[in-house]
Scaffold this motif. Structure first.
Motif, PDB file in Angstrom:
ATOM      1  N   PRO A   1       0.811  -1.223   0.000  1.00  0.00           N
ATOM      2  CA  PRO A   1       0.000   0.000   0.000  1.00  0.00           C
ATOM      3  C   PRO A   1       0.848   1.278   0.000  1.00  0.00           C
ATOM      4  CG  PRO A   1      -0.863  -1.599   1.567  1.00  0.00           C
ATOM      5  CD  PRO A   1       0.464  -2.120   1.117  1.00  0.00           C
ATOM      6  N   PHE A   2       0.465   2.224  -0.864  1.00  0.00           N
ATOM      7  CA  PHE A   2       1.172   3.509  -0.913  1.00  0.00           C
ATOM      8  C   PHE A   2       0.187   4.582  -1.364  1.00  0.00           C
ATOM      9  CE2 PHE A   2       1.534   1.666  -5.127  1.00  0.00           C
ATOM     10  CZ  PHE A   2       1.381   2.733  -5.993  1.00  0.00           C
ATOM     11  N   ASP A   3       0.460   5.815  -0.950  1.00  0.00           N
ATOM     12  CA  ASP A   3      -0.341   6.966  -1.349  1.00  0.00           C
ATOM     13  C   ASP A   3       0.318   7.565  -2.595  1.00  0.00           C
ATOM     14  OD1 ASP A   3      -1.525   9.416  -1.748  1.00  0.00           O
ATOM     15  OD2 ASP A   3      -1.293  10.111   0.325  1.00  0.00           O
ATOM     16  N   PRO A   4      -0.300   7.481  -3.769  1.00  0.00           N
ATOM     17  CA  PRO A   4       0.330   7.979  -4.994  1.00  0.00           C
ATOM     18  C   PRO A   4       0.753   9.443  -4.908  1.00  0.00           C
ATOM     19  CG  PRO A   4      -1.623   6.691  -5.530  1.00  0.00           C
ATOM     20  CD  PRO A   4      -1.623   6.881  -4.037  1.00  0.00           C
ATOM     21  N   THR A   5       0.032  10.242  -4.115  1.00  0.00           N
ATOM     22  CA  THR A   5       0.352  11.668  -4.026  1.00  0.00           C
ATOM     23  C   THR A   5       1.585  11.919  -3.164  1.00  0.00           C
ATOM     24  OG1 THR A   5      -1.036  12.133  -2.091  1.00  0.00           O
ATOM     25  CG2 THR A   5      -2.095  12.205  -4.264  1.00  0.00           C
ATOM     26  N   ARG A   6       1.998  10.926  -2.392  1.00  0.00           N
ATOM     27  CA  ARG A   6       3.185  11.070  -1.525  1.00  0.00           C
ATOM     28  C   ARG A   6       4.254  10.027  -1.890  1.00  0.00           C
ATOM     29  NH1 ARG A   6       2.944  14.374   2.617  1.00  0.00           N
ATOM     30  NH2 ARG A   6       4.505  13.190   3.784  1.00  0.00           N
ATOM     31  N   THR A   7       4.292   9.705  -3.181  1.00  0.00           N
ATOM     32  CA  THR A   7       5.216   8.688  -3.675  1.00  0.00           C
ATOM     33  C   THR A   7       6.116   9.264  -4.759  1.00  0.00           C
ATOM     34  OG1 THR A   7       3.721   6.856  -3.171  1.00  0.00           O
ATOM     35  CG2 THR A   7       5.359   6.465  -4.896  1.00  0.00           C
ATOM     36  N   LEU A   8       7.403   8.937  -4.681  1.00  0.00           N
ATOM     37  CA  LEU A   8       8.372   9.241  -5.731  1.00  0.00           C
ATOM     38  C   LEU A   8       8.682   7.951  -6.480  1.00  0.00           C
ATOM     39  CD1 LEU A   8      10.636  10.869  -7.209  1.00  0.00           C
ATOM     40  CD2 LEU A   8      12.134  10.294  -5.268  1.00  0.00           C
ATOM     41  N   PHE A   9       8.611   7.999  -7.805  1.00  0.00           N
ATOM     42  CA  PHE A   9       8.945   6.842  -8.634  1.00  0.00           C
ATOM     43  C   PHE A   9      10.012   7.256  -9.639  1.00  0.00           C
ATOM     44  CE2 PHE A   9       7.714   4.238 -12.526  1.00  0.00           C
ATOM     45  CZ  PHE A   9       8.451   3.123 -12.138  1.00  0.00           C
ATOM     46  N   ILE A  10      11.094   6.465  -9.703  1.00  0.00           N
ATOM     47  CA  ILE A  10      12.189   6.748 -10.633  1.00  0.00           C
ATOM     48  C   ILE A  10      12.357   5.550 -11.558  1.00  0.00           C
ATOM     49  CG2 ILE A  10      14.594   7.462 -10.881  1.00  0.00           C
ATOM     50  CD1 ILE A  10      14.573   8.420  -8.003  1.00  0.00           C
ATOM     51  N   ASP A  11      12.353   5.816 -12.874  1.00  0.00           N
ATOM     52  CA  ASP A  11      12.448   4.742 -13.870  1.00  0.00           C
ATOM     53  C   ASP A  11      13.077   5.326 -15.136  1.00  0.00           C
ATOM     54  OD1 ASP A  11      11.528   2.730 -16.000  1.00  0.00           O
ATOM     55  OD2 ASP A  11      10.631   1.845 -14.213  1.00  0.00           O
ATOM     56  N   ASP A  12      13.776   4.490 -15.897  1.00  0.00           N
ATOM     57  CA  ASP A  12      14.404   4.976 -17.130  1.00  0.00           C
ATOM     58  C   ASP A  12      13.500   4.835 -18.348  1.00  0.00           C
ATOM     59  OD1 ASP A  12      15.904   2.283 -18.761  1.00  0.00           O
ATOM     60  OD2 ASP A  12      14.890   2.048 -16.844  1.00  0.00           O
ATOM     61  N   ASN A  13      12.331   4.213 -18.196  1.00  0.00           N
ATOM     62  CA  ASN A  13      11.459   3.871 -19.312  1.00  0.00           C
ATOM     63  C   ASN A  13      10.295   4.862 -19.394  1.00  0.00           C
ATOM     64  OD1 ASN A  13       9.348   2.658 -20.854  1.00  0.00           O
ATOM     65  ND2 ASN A  13      10.220   0.629 -20.513  1.00  0.00           N
ATOM     66  N   ALA A  14      10.229   5.630 -20.482  1.00  0.00           N
ATOM     67  CA  ALA A  14       9.200   6.666 -20.615  1.00  0.00           C
ATOM     68  C   ALA A  14       7.789   6.075 -20.607  1.00  0.00           C
ATOM     69  CB  ALA A  14       9.423   7.459 -21.901  1.00  0.00           C
ATOM     70  N   ALA A  15       7.605   4.910 -21.231  1.00  0.00           N
ATOM     71  CA  ALA A  15       6.277   4.291 -21.262  1.00  0.00           C
ATOM     72  C   ALA A  15       5.825   3.897 -19.862  1.00  0.00           C
ATOM     73  CB  ALA A  15       6.285   3.068 -22.182  1.00  0.00           C
ATOM     74  N   VAL A  16       6.766   3.446 -19.042  1.00  0.00           N
ATOM     75  CA  VAL A  16       6.453   3.084 -17.662  1.00  0.00           C
ATOM     76  C   VAL A  16       6.117   4.332 -16.848  1.00  0.00           C
ATOM     77  CG1 VAL A  16       7.425   2.146 -15.529  1.00  0.00           C
ATOM     78  CG2 VAL A  16       7.763   0.928 -17.690  1.00  0.00           C
ATOM     79  N   LEU A  17       6.884   5.393 -17.030  1.00  0.00           N
ATOM     80  CA  LEU A  17       6.607   6.645 -16.325  1.00  0.00           C
ATOM     81  C   LEU A  17       5.232   7.194 -16.703  1.00  0.00           C
ATOM     82  CD1 LEU A  17      10.132   8.295 -16.603  1.00  0.00           C
ATOM     83  CD2 LEU A  17       9.016   7.579 -14.473  1.00  0.00           C
ATOM     84  N   GLN A  18       4.874   7.088 -17.973  1.00  0.00           N
ATOM     85  CA  GLN A  18       3.549   7.532 -18.415  1.00  0.00           C
ATOM     86  C   GLN A  18       2.438   6.720 -17.739  1.00  0.00           C
ATOM     87  OE1 GLN A  18       4.081   7.017 -22.603  1.00  0.00           O
ATOM     88  NE2 GLN A  18       5.238   8.925 -22.847  1.00  0.00           N
ATOM     89  N   SER A  19       2.674   5.422 -17.603  1.00  0.00           N
ATOM     90  CA  SER A  19       1.697   4.556 -16.943  1.00  0.00           C
ATOM     91  C   SER A  19       1.552   4.927 -15.470  1.00  0.00           C
ATOM     92  CB  SER A  19       2.128   3.091 -17.092  1.00  0.00           C
ATOM     93  OG  SER A  19       1.230   2.222 -16.442  1.00  0.00           O
TER      94      SER A  19
END
Length: 229
Positions: free
Chosen positions: A159-177
């Motif tokens: 469980p995580f709150d999307p508004t208080r989450t940092l996500f780091i990824d090298d894939n633009a399609a994943v970041l868009q998702s």
């Protein structure tokens, strides 16, 4: 760039974010096609055909599944990965960043498309596990990060709150998702593969070094290099 007081959870990609993507680029586009040709005693034209076949699966669970490719190609893909495992290494200051996160105490979750066979190879060689609170593979959830189903399934098990989450990824399609799901803080990576040029991500800020998002720029730990293989 990041207000760390607004972050409870940090979701991190593995290949191309924490680890240098050079290992994967070399393995899938060079080593595997060449060894496939040698093991099956085929001519060199099969290498290009195999590269095209691999790329066609991009963004699907098959693309990331060592079991799938072992079955499809009739070879032990994990054994072939071990032949070049010396190329597995951390990106730049990834270890310093993980150490800082451990001291700062947000919840740190590896959210990866790498399957469990890949994790079993890479985690012992890199020491990542010591800095992670949880590891979730798309293989566990039955859907890749490129699809919305991954994020809904991830939230069920972690469980995580999307508004208080940092996500780091090298894939633009994943970041868009991830953005579509509602994750507020999103960052890309400028140079996932140390042997290839830097690139900008049109829709996302891309990091050169993790130090740029820390409260204070931390010096590299003594004796730390760019790889850990």
């Amino acid at each position: 760039m990041i207000d760390w007081r607004a972050i409870d959870t940090v979701l991190l990609d593995m290949d191309g974010t924490l680890l240098d993507l050079h290992f994967d680029s070399h393995f899938w586009l060079e080593h595997l096609p060449r060894r496939y040709m040698e093991l099956h005693r085929l001519d060199e034209t099969t290498q290009e055909a195999l590269r095209a076949r691999i790329i066609r699966e991009q963004g699907t669970l098959n693309w990331y599944s060592l079991a799938y490719w072992s079955r499809e190609l009739g070879i032990d893909v994990v054994a072939l990965k071990r032949e070049v495992q010396h190329l597995i290494g951390l990106r730049g200051d990834a270890l310093d960043f993980l150490r800082w996160l451990k001291a700062a105490h947000p919840r740190v979750v590896l959210a990866t498309n790498a399957d469990r066979a890949s994790l079993a190879l890479k985690l012992p060689l890199t020491g990542l596990e010591a800095y992670l609170d949880a590891i979730v593979s798309s293989e566990d959830l039955g859907v890749p990060k490129e699809e919305q189903g991954f994020w809904f399934a991830l939230q069920e098990v972690e469980p995580f709150d999307p508004t208080r989450t940092l996500f780091i990824d090298d894939n633009a399609a994943v970041l868009q998702s991830a953005r579509e799901f509602g994750i507020r803080h999103l960052l890309g990576i400028k140079q996932p593969d140390s042997r290839r040029p830097e690139r900008e991500l049109e829709e996302f800020i891309a990091l050169d070094r993790f130090a740029s998002i820390l409260p204070d720029n931390l010096p590299p730990a003594a004796g730390e290099g760019d790889s850990h293989g």
